[in-house]
Design a protein around this motif. Structure first.
Motif, mmCIF file in Angstrom:
data_model
loop_
_atom_site.group_PDB
_atom_site.id
_atom_site.type_symbol
_atom_site.label_atom_id
_atom_site.label_comp_id
_atom_site.label_asym_id
_atom_site.label_seq_id
_atom_site.Cartn_x
_atom_site.Cartn_y
_atom_site.Cartn_z
ATOM 1 N N TYR A 19 4.426 -2.720 -6.018
ATOM 2 C CA TYR A 19 4.626 -4.152 -5.772
ATOM 3 C C TYR A 19 5.988 -4.439 -5.144
ATOM 4 C CZ TYR A 19 0.454 -4.607 -8.609
ATOM 5 O OH TYR A 19 -0.824 -4.485 -9.073
ATOM 6 N N CYS A 20 6.064 -5.536 -4.376
ATOM 7 C CA CYS A 20 7.326 -5.928 -3.727
ATOM 8 C C CYS A 20 8.334 -6.383 -4.785
ATOM 9 C CB CYS A 20 7.094 -7.121 -2.794
ATOM 10 S SG CYS A 20 5.792 -6.935 -1.586
ATOM 11 N N CYS A 23 7.782 -9.603 -7.199
ATOM 12 C CA CYS A 23 6.354 -9.919 -7.389
ATOM 13 C C CYS A 23 6.056 -9.975 -8.880
ATOM 14 C CB CYS A 23 5.501 -8.837 -6.745
ATOM 15 S SG CYS A 23 3.732 -9.096 -6.981
ATOM 16 N N HIS A 25 3.066 -9.541 -10.301
ATOM 17 C CA HIS A 25 1.944 -8.721 -10.776
ATOM 18 C C HIS A 25 2.399 -7.723 -11.845
ATOM 19 C CE1 HIS A 25 -1.662 -9.834 -8.622
ATOM 20 N NE2 HIS A 25 -1.129 -9.667 -7.434
ATOM 21 N N CYS A 53 -3.551 -7.201 -3.599
ATOM 22 C CA CYS A 53 -2.405 -6.361 -3.956
ATOM 23 C C CYS A 53 -2.608 -5.640 -5.276
ATOM 24 C CB CYS A 53 -1.141 -7.205 -4.007
ATOM 25 S SG CYS A 53 -0.562 -7.655 -2.361
ATOM 26 N N ASN A 123 -1.151 -16.941 -6.870
ATOM 27 C CA ASN A 123 0.121 -16.996 -6.129
ATOM 28 C C ASN A 123 -0.008 -17.858 -4.872
ATOM 29 O OD1 ASN A 123 -1.214 -15.318 -4.345
ATOM 30 N ND2 ASN A 123 -0.102 -13.464 -4.920
ATOM 31 N N GLY A 127 -2.043 -12.309 -0.596
ATOM 32 C CA GLY A 127 -0.887 -11.423 -0.548
ATOM 33 C C GLY A 127 -1.124 -10.213 0.338
ATOM 34 N N CYS A 214 4.811 -14.741 -4.870
ATOM 35 C CA CYS A 214 4.642 -13.739 -3.809
ATOM 36 C C CYS A 214 5.827 -13.916 -2.855
ATOM 37 C CB CYS A 214 3.318 -13.959 -3.086
ATOM 38 S SG CYS A 214 3.066 -12.830 -1.692
ATOM 39 N N PRO A 215 7.030 -13.433 -3.251
ATOM 40 C CA PRO A 215 8.214 -13.673 -2.426
ATOM 41 C C PRO A 215 8.030 -13.194 -0.986
ATOM 42 C CG PRO A 215 8.828 -12.632 -4.513
ATOM 43 C CD PRO A 215 7.332 -12.643 -4.456
ATOM 44 N N THR A 216 7.309 -12.095 -0.801
ATOM 45 C CA THR A 216 7.151 -11.537 0.546
ATOM 46 C C THR A 216 6.453 -12.521 1.487
ATOM 47 O OG1 THR A 216 7.104 -9.327 -0.352
ATOM 48 C CG2 THR A 216 6.148 -9.609 1.843
ATOM 49 N N ASN A 217 5.292 -13.013 1.064
ATOM 50 C CA ASN A 217 4.542 -13.896 1.965
ATOM 51 C C ASN A 217 5.001 -15.348 1.894
ATOM 52 O OD1 ASN A 217 2.638 -12.148 3.369
ATOM 53 N ND2 ASN A 217 1.945 -11.671 1.299
HETATM 54 S S1 SF4 Z 1 2.610 -9.144 -0.940
HETATM 55 FE FE1 SF4 Z 1 3.021 -10.675 -2.539
HETATM 56 S S2 SF4 Z 1 1.427 -10.389 -4.132
HETATM 57 FE FE2 SF4 Z 1 1.493 -8.547 -2.808
HETATM 58 S S3 SF4 Z 1 2.886 -7.112 -3.872
HETATM 59 FE FE3 SF4 Z 1 4.094 -8.235 -2.355
HETATM 60 S S4 SF4 Z 1 4.935 -10.002 -3.479
HETATM 61 FE FE4 SF4 Z 1 3.231 -9.155 -4.698
#
Ligand code: SF4
Ligand SMILES: Cc1ncc(C[n+]2csc(CCOP(=O)(O)OP(=O)(O)O)c2C)c(N)n1
Length: 249
Positions: A19-20, A23, A25, A53, A123, A127, A214-217
């Motif tokens: 996981y990022c 995240c 999860h 994810c 989220n 993701g 979901c910090p990434t998206n």
């Molecule tokens: S993309 Fe978003 S939901 Fe998927 S692992 Fe990364 S932070 Fe978590």
């Protein structure tokens, strides 16, 4: 010798996750594992992994697992539980998985009151596939498929899944929690444990929605993602116990 005050749950494997950073999860996996340990359910638990994810949950939680196609986890869980009623069966699903392609599965599994547990991770975005809009994406929230922000006229209003399921007669347990602060993590743990307990006692369908970052998206730092969740998700997705059966502590 010091007293041990914190340790890894027995059924959470000692491996690095994919996981990022930031995240949620991973936190939610830990809470599921803690509940399974505390209720001593691991030898008879079967998880149903989703797409998204968290598909790799089967690498992290040390119970039996089946992987279901997009959205079909509640239907697979129904079949497993009916074939093996002495097992504890749970699904773990993102909002794209559960509230988009899997809408009919979750509604009908809840309507039938199947004695399974569903952990629903909301989220507000897809993701794994790069941040497209989900049915739970907030109005005004920008995504790769709604770069100007979700618009009610074009895209409809976000689906509040707990409220929708709470219109049905048969679900036994419905709760919405979050994990963006330590206090909320404690509350979330209690809800997840209660959901498994509900199934253990044969009370019927149990459902926990966990608000998740979901910090990434979302294009944010983990800290800003927690603040965004609190500021924008909580007003539309209030933390609440919608339904708790008698006798579940
Ligand atoms: S993309 Fe978003 S939901 Fe998927 S692992 Fe990364 S932070 Fe978590
Ligand atoms: C039948 C099918 N359609 C589409 C996909 C592609 N797909 C994989 S993951 C995913 C989105 C999952 O998003 P979500 O359920 O919100 O989980 P997250 O990744 O955010 O945890 C999609 C559309 C697929 N795997 N199977």
């Amino acid at each position: 010798m010091g007293t041990k005050v914190f340790s890894r749950p027995d059924c959470l494997r000692d491996v690095a996750s994919h996981y990022c950073p930031g995240c949620h999860h991973g936190i939610i996996h830990r809470l599921v594992a803690e509940a399974i340990d505390e209720l001593e359910l691991a030898p008879r638990t079967i998880g149903v992994a989703p797409v998204g994810c968290s598909v790799f949950i089967y690498d992290y939680i040390d119970t039996d697992f089946i992987q279901a196609p997009h959205g079909r986890a509640p239907a697979v869980a129904t079949g497993v539980k009916r074939a093996l009623p002495d097992r504890i069966v749970f699904t773990y699903q993102g909002d794209g998985d559960l509230a988009a392609i899997g809408t009919s599965e979750i509604i009908h599994t809840a309507a039938r009151g199947e004695n399974v547990t569903v952990i629903f991770v909301n989220n507000a975005i897809y993701g794994m596939t790069g941040g497209q809009s989900a049915p739970t994406t907030l109005l005004g929230q920008s995504t790769t498929t709604a770069p100007q922000g979700r618009d009610a006229g074009a895209d409809g209003a976000p689906i509040q899944v707990c409220e929708m399921l709470n219109t049905l007669q048969r679900p036994a347990f419905i709760s919405r929690v979050s994990v963006h602060t330590p206090a909320q993590v404690v509350r979330a743990k209690k809800a997840i444990r209660r959901a498994f307990q509900c199934q253990q006692e044969g009370k019927g369908f149990s459902f926990v929605e966990v608000l998740s970052a979901c910090p990434t998206n979302w294009g944010m730092t983990p800290l800003d993602a927690n603040k965004w969740l609190e500021q924008y998700m909580l007003p539309y997705y209030p933390i609440k116990d919608f339904r708790i059966p008698e006798g579940v502590q």
